[in-house]
Design a protein around this motif. Sequence first.
Motif, PDB file in Angstrom:
ATOM      1  N   HIS A 196       0.926  -1.353  -0.074  1.00 58.91           N
ATOM      2  CA  HIS A 196       0.053   0.097  -0.009  1.00 58.91           C
ATOM      3  C   HIS A 196       0.887   1.316  -0.025  1.00 58.91           C
ATOM      4  N   VAL A 197       0.468   2.144  -0.880  1.00 57.39           N
ATOM      5  CA  VAL A 197       1.464   3.269  -0.963  1.00 57.39           C
ATOM      6  C   VAL A 197       0.460   4.714  -0.569  1.00 57.39           C
ATOM      7  N   CYS A 198       1.205   5.621  -0.030  1.00 67.62           N
ATOM      8  CA  CYS A 198       0.692   7.044  -0.204  1.00 67.62           C
ATOM      9  C   CYS A 198       1.994   7.950   0.578  1.00 67.62           C
ATOM     10  N   ASP A 199       1.672   8.900   1.234  1.00 64.85           N
ATOM     11  CA  ASP A 199       2.798   9.715   1.599  1.00 64.85           C
ATOM     12  C   ASP A 199       2.916  10.194   3.121  1.00 64.85           C
ATOM     13  N   TRP A 200       3.869  10.269   3.891  1.00 62.43           N
ATOM     14  CA  TRP A 200       3.779  10.933   5.208  1.00 62.43           C
ATOM     15  C   TRP A 200       4.350  12.270   4.954  1.00 62.43           C
ATOM     16  N   LEU A 201       3.420  13.219   5.456  1.00 56.50           N
ATOM     17  CA  LEU A 201       3.725  14.524   5.398  1.00 56.50           C
ATOM     18  C   LEU A 201       4.645  15.112   6.287  1.00 56.50           C
ATOM     19  N   ARG A 202       5.596  15.935   6.040  1.00 59.85           N
ATOM     20  CA  ARG A 202       6.559  16.533   7.029  1.00 59.85           C
ATOM     21  C   ARG A 202       5.729  16.847   8.267  1.00 59.85           C
TER      22      ARG A 202
ATOM     23  N   THR B 284       2.883  16.050   9.674  1.00 64.90           N
ATOM     24  CA  THR B 284       1.532  15.458   9.862  1.00 64.90           C
ATOM     25  C   THR B 284       0.665  15.851  11.065  1.00 64.90           C
ATOM     26  N   ARG B 285      -0.566  16.407  10.903  1.00 67.86           N
ATOM     27  CA  ARG B 285      -1.118  16.728  11.881  1.00 67.86           C
ATOM     28  C   ARG B 285      -2.137  15.592  12.810  1.00 67.86           C
ATOM     29  N   ASP B 286      -2.495  14.763  12.005  1.00 71.26           N
ATOM     30  CA  ASP B 286      -3.198  13.512  12.690  1.00 71.26           C
ATOM     31  C   ASP B 286      -2.511  12.153  11.976  1.00 71.26           C
ATOM     32  N   LEU B 287      -2.242  11.446  12.987  1.00 72.83           N
ATOM     33  CA  LEU B 287      -1.547  10.147  12.391  1.00 72.83           C
ATOM     34  C   LEU B 287      -2.568   9.311  11.343  1.00 72.83           C
ATOM     35  N   VAL B 288      -3.785   9.291  11.788  1.00 76.22           N
ATOM     36  CA  VAL B 288      -4.841   8.525  11.081  1.00 76.22           C
ATOM     37  C   VAL B 288      -5.303   9.244   9.728  1.00 76.22           C
ATOM     38  N   THR B 289      -5.627  10.233   9.843  1.00 79.79           N
ATOM     39  CA  THR B 289      -6.407  10.937   8.782  1.00 79.79           C
ATOM     40  C   THR B 289      -5.637  12.140   8.122  1.00 79.79           C
ATOM     41  N   ASP B 290      -4.249  12.229   8.032  1.00 81.03           N
ATOM     42  CA  ASP B 290      -3.776  13.198   7.408  1.00 81.03           C
ATOM     43  C   ASP B 290      -2.385  12.649   6.535  1.00 81.03           C
ATOM     44  N   ARG B 291      -2.888  11.738   5.865  1.00 80.49           N
ATOM     45  CA  ARG B 291      -1.873  11.009   4.763  1.00 80.49           C
ATOM     46  C   ARG B 291      -1.756  11.790   3.472  1.00 80.49           C
ATOM     47  N   GLY B 292      -0.523  12.103   2.772  1.00 80.63           N
ATOM     48  CA  GLY B 292      -0.386  12.744   1.826  1.00 80.63           C
ATOM     49  C   GLY B 292      -0.319  11.729   0.580  1.00 80.63           C
ATOM     50  N   MET B 293      -0.430  12.521  -0.693  1.00 82.23           N
ATOM     51  CA  MET B 293      -0.601  11.816  -1.837  1.00 82.23           C
ATOM     52  C   MET B 293       0.818  11.456  -2.224  1.00 82.23           C
ATOM     53  N   MET B 294       1.308  10.515  -2.997  1.00 81.04           N
ATOM     54  CA  MET B 294       2.527  10.027  -3.260  1.00 81.04           C
ATOM     55  C   MET B 294       3.117  11.261  -3.731  1.00 81.04           C
ATOM     56  N   GLY B 295       4.407  11.562  -3.418  1.00 83.33           N
ATOM     57  CA  GLY B 295       5.225  12.458  -3.746  1.00 83.33           C
ATOM     58  C   GLY B 295       5.196  13.782  -3.107  1.00 83.33           C
ATOM     59  N   ASP B 296       4.118  14.027  -2.017  1.00 76.50           N
ATOM     60  CA  ASP B 296       4.063  15.055  -1.177  1.00 76.50           C
ATOM     61  C   ASP B 296       4.635  15.334   0.159  1.00 76.50           C
ATOM     62  N   GLY B 297       5.362  13.883   0.197  1.00 77.56           N
ATOM     63  CA  GLY B 297       6.006  13.814   1.712  1.00 77.56           C
ATOM     64  C   GLY B 297       7.569  13.429   1.764  1.00 77.56           C
ATOM     65  N   VAL B 298       7.587  12.557   2.767  1.00 75.37           N
ATOM     66  CA  VAL B 298       9.201  12.334   2.913  1.00 75.37           C
ATOM     67  C   VAL B 298       9.357  10.912   2.525  1.00 75.37           C
ATOM     68  N   VAL B 299       8.648   9.966   2.370  1.00 78.76           N
ATOM     69  CA  VAL B 299       8.788   8.471   2.042  1.00 78.76           C
ATOM     70  C   VAL B 299       9.558   8.002   0.785  1.00 78.76           C
ATOM     71  N   ASP B 300      10.269   7.238   0.694  1.00 82.35           N
ATOM     72  CA  ASP B 300      11.064   6.938  -0.319  1.00 82.35           C
ATOM     73  C   ASP B 300      10.205   5.777  -0.849  1.00 82.35           C
ATOM     74  N   ILE B 301       9.109   6.107  -1.605  1.00 87.41           N
ATOM     75  CA  ILE B 301       8.230   5.247  -1.998  1.00 87.41           C
ATOM     76  C   ILE B 301       8.777   4.198  -3.223  1.00 87.41           C
ATOM     77  N   ALA B 302       9.581   4.765  -4.213  1.00 88.80           N
ATOM     78  CA  ALA B 302      10.022   4.094  -5.062  1.00 88.80           C
ATOM     79  C   ALA B 302      10.971   3.051  -4.778  1.00 88.80           C
ATOM     80  N   GLY B 303      11.831   3.502  -3.591  1.00 86.22           N
ATOM     81  CA  GLY B 303      12.829   2.588  -3.183  1.00 86.22           C
ATOM     82  C   GLY B 303      12.126   1.155  -2.323  1.00 86.22           C
TER      83      GLY B 303
END
Length: 270
Positions: A199-205, A207-226
């Motif tokens: 499953h993919v999304c992104d972790w916003l730098r 983040t205001r709420d752990l459950v309902t504040d996910r980011g679209m891929m590319g908007d955060g800090v996760v190395d999704i492609a890696g």
Amino acid sequence: MAELTRLSLNTATVRERWDLPACIEGCARHGIDWIGPWRDGLAAYGVERAARHIRDAGLKVSGLCRGGWWTAGTLAQAIEDNRRAIDEAAAIGAACLVIVNGGLPDGSRDLAAARARCLQGLAAVLPQARAAGVPLALEPLHPMTCADRSVLSTTAQALDWCETLGEGVGVALDVYHVWWDPEVLTQISRARGRILGFHVCDWLRETRDLVTDRGMMGDGVVDIAGLRAAVDAAGYDGPIEVEIFSSRDWWARDPDEVLSVMKRRFERCV
């Protein structure tokens, strides 16, 4: 980059604006081959109607969300609910049933007992899951959710449970929950043959709420492609679900816009 044919819409991404029938039609309209429904949407639409609609739209089901919650209510109640979930997953042809195990029971501080209860529940329903051809995909969640959502917190712990339980159990790895783990790449390699979902999304730098504040891929800090490359190297070539809980952004947008952006970001970032 991952092939677009692997893209799956987890219906939580547009849950505030579209019901399950609208999600099915949206996937078909946008050329998305896979869908990952939730049980509440399935119940509202009807399992058989949903199965027929998904099939007629030419879609495949990457996974059904979700079973588990062994620590909510009594264990007997949880086992019965998971038996229903297995039947539902089989009826719609889901590649797996995603399991979120649950946190500490109300009033409890006994973490070891909560984990033992989860394993007891999994063992109780596993024969039915095997017979139905529905693998159980254990999803480790971020440790900050240990008290209220999941006492299963790391990929290593999930794989230990898989080894204890045996055939018919694997892992669903969500980058949102595992990206921070210093052992994640080692554990993904260890997971060869056990990866049932990614499953993919992104972790916003910020983040205001752990459950309902996910980011679209590319908007955060996760190395999704890696991370995607790591699960591919471990032998996983199945669907990749986009699962975004976003009360301040994506849930408020037109779902057709969300799916259009999702496809572009998937091609660029996954």
